[in-house]
Scaffold this active site. Structure first.
Site, short mmCIF file in Angstrom:
data_model
loop_
_atom_site.label_atom_id
_atom_site.label_comp_id
_atom_site.label_asym_id
_atom_site.label_seq_id
_atom_site.Cartn_x
_atom_site.Cartn_y
_atom_site.Cartn_z
NE ARG A 1 -4.14 1.95 15.35
CZ ARG A 1 -5.01 2.88 15.67
NH1 ARG A 1 -5.90 3.30 14.79
NH2 ARG A 1 -5.03 3.39 16.89
CE LYS B 1 -13.50 11.06 -9.34
NZ LYS B 1 -13.88 12.48 -9.43
CE LYS C 1 -16.10 9.21 -16.03
NZ LYS C 1 -17.10 10.09 -15.38
CD GLU D 1 -18.80 12.81 -18.22
OE1 GLU D 1 -18.03 13.47 -18.96
OE2 GLU D 1 -18.40 12.10 -17.26
CG ASP E 1 -19.32 15.85 -15.46
OD1 ASP E 1 -19.33 15.70 -14.23
OD2 ASP E 1 -18.28 16.01 -16.12
#
Length: 383
Positions: free
Chosen positions: A174, A207, A239, A272, A299
């Site tokens: 598994r 992410k 950012k 960004e 962006d």
């Protein structure tokens, strides 16, 4: 999400590998291995493990020589401990008692052979990691592959096998499959998006699943993508929140330039930008000042339309403004349906968080009774 097309899989997948009982040459080649130790020893001493099942009559047989599994190396990380991640995965499964079902039903000296079966078409990934897991559970297990990381596999295809202590195989099963299915899902989507994005390069983001950062990013490499920054330490990425706190894009970049100079650091710097005005302000600063800026993120300059298409005119304008002075990266509204159009704008990179945060696992099984598994798989349209 629409079905993902793997452009080069069709010809490869025409050679599927279901069982063909008429072509078995000896009992040693039967798919089911539950042999006493004495029988196992005599067979192992007289015969090298070969391809265990013939393909359909008239089709190309699987290669007898094992495929080298480490086709793509994992990304290098200064603190990530892959062995510890494997140990944790095994430990959470074993708990404080181990596999009580195996202890109750599987004799300690029982030997078995289990086969990896793809239950869907896709890109296989995690083969090298699977070997590490098997070795952690039981170094005496013998693993053989008929595919390598990054290869196409097809529904019903047997692409690897493991032989040895039956208890050890079932304990590892598994954990091996959990890693392989997730990695193969990431690699499959990455391959489809990387092909569509060309000549732009496809990137993942941060992410990723907590604790699986390196594993997820490894799968992206296997699928033909490239890695974005591994973490907060290996690239400066200014950012929107940094820009808001610093009081503007120019102030933020100026502070980074000063910091890197003070610390005598050299590393990539990305900023960004969200509007053409913000971009022009950034380019004006870069023209007048010595800067460490290497890449500009554009962006959400891809605008979704009511008909499902996207408007990339703003993105094109931004790429033309930059005019090759810096690398460019498009982000936002990137899907398998939009990535081709985005790639045609001239951007250097296209980043997509969906590669890792919305992964659909590729269905793979590890079966001892392969013939029965394929029979059931065909009944449920999964082999």
């Amino acid at each position: 999400m629409p079905a993902i097309t793997l452009p080069t899989a069709a010809s490869y997948c025409s050679f599927r590998r279901p069982l063909a009982a008429s072509s078995r040459s000896s009992s040693f080649l039967l798919p089911l291995r539950l042999l006493p130790s004495s029988v196992h020893a005599s067979l192992r001493s007289s015969s090298r493990i070969m391809a265990v099942s013939a393909w359909d009559a008239g089709r190309i047989p699987v290669a007898d020589v094992p495929v080298e599994s480490m086709a793509v190396k994992p990304p290098s990380h200064p603190t990530y401990d892959l062995k510890a991640v494997i140990a944790l995965a095994l430990s959470e499964d074993a708990g404080d008692r181990g596999d009580v079902t195996c202890l109750a039903t599987v004799p300690k000296d029982m030997k078995a052979e289990a086969h990896f079966i793809a239950k869907d078409d896709g890109i296989v990934a995690g083969i090298s990691l699977a070997e590490m897991i098997f070795n952690e559970v039981d170094p005496s297990l013998k693993v053989q592959w008929f595919a390598k990381d990054g290869d196409h596999v097809c529904k019903g295809m047997q692409f690897g096998k493991v032989y040895g202590c039956a208890h050890s195989i079932i304990v590892a099963e598994r954990v091996v499959l959990n890693f392989m299915q997730r990695m193969s899902g990431i690699a499959t989507l990455t391959k489809a998006m990387a092909d569509a994005a060309h000549p732009a390069c496809i990137l993942e983001t941060r992410k990723t699943a907590p604790g699986l950062r390196l594993v997820d990013k490894w799968a992206v490499l296997i699928g033909g993508g490239k890695n974005h920054r591994l973490g907060l330490f290996d690239m400066v990425m200014i950012k929107d929140n940094h820009i808001s706190i610093a009081g503007g894009v120019m102030n933020a970049l100026k502070s980074v330039d000063q910091y890197l100079q003070q610390k005598n650091l050299e590393m990539p710097v990305e900023v960004e930008t969200r509007t053409l005005e913000e971009l022009e302000e950034l380019l004006q600063y870069a023209t007048k000042n010595k800067t460490s800026l290497t890449r500009i993120m554009l962006d959400n300059m891809i605008v979704p339309l009511p008909n499902g298409d996207v408007d990339v005119s703003m993105l094109k304008d931004a790429v033309q403004l930059i005019n090759g002075k810096f690398e460019t990266e498009a982000s936002g509204n990137v899907t398998i349906d939009t990535v081709k159009k985005i790639g045609e704008t001239g951007v250097t990179y296209i980043s997509s968080g969906a590669l890792t945060h919305s992964v659909k696992a590729l269905d793979i099984s590890l079966k001892i009774d392969t013939e029965l598994a394929l029979q059931v798989g065909r009944r449920t349209n999964r082999a």
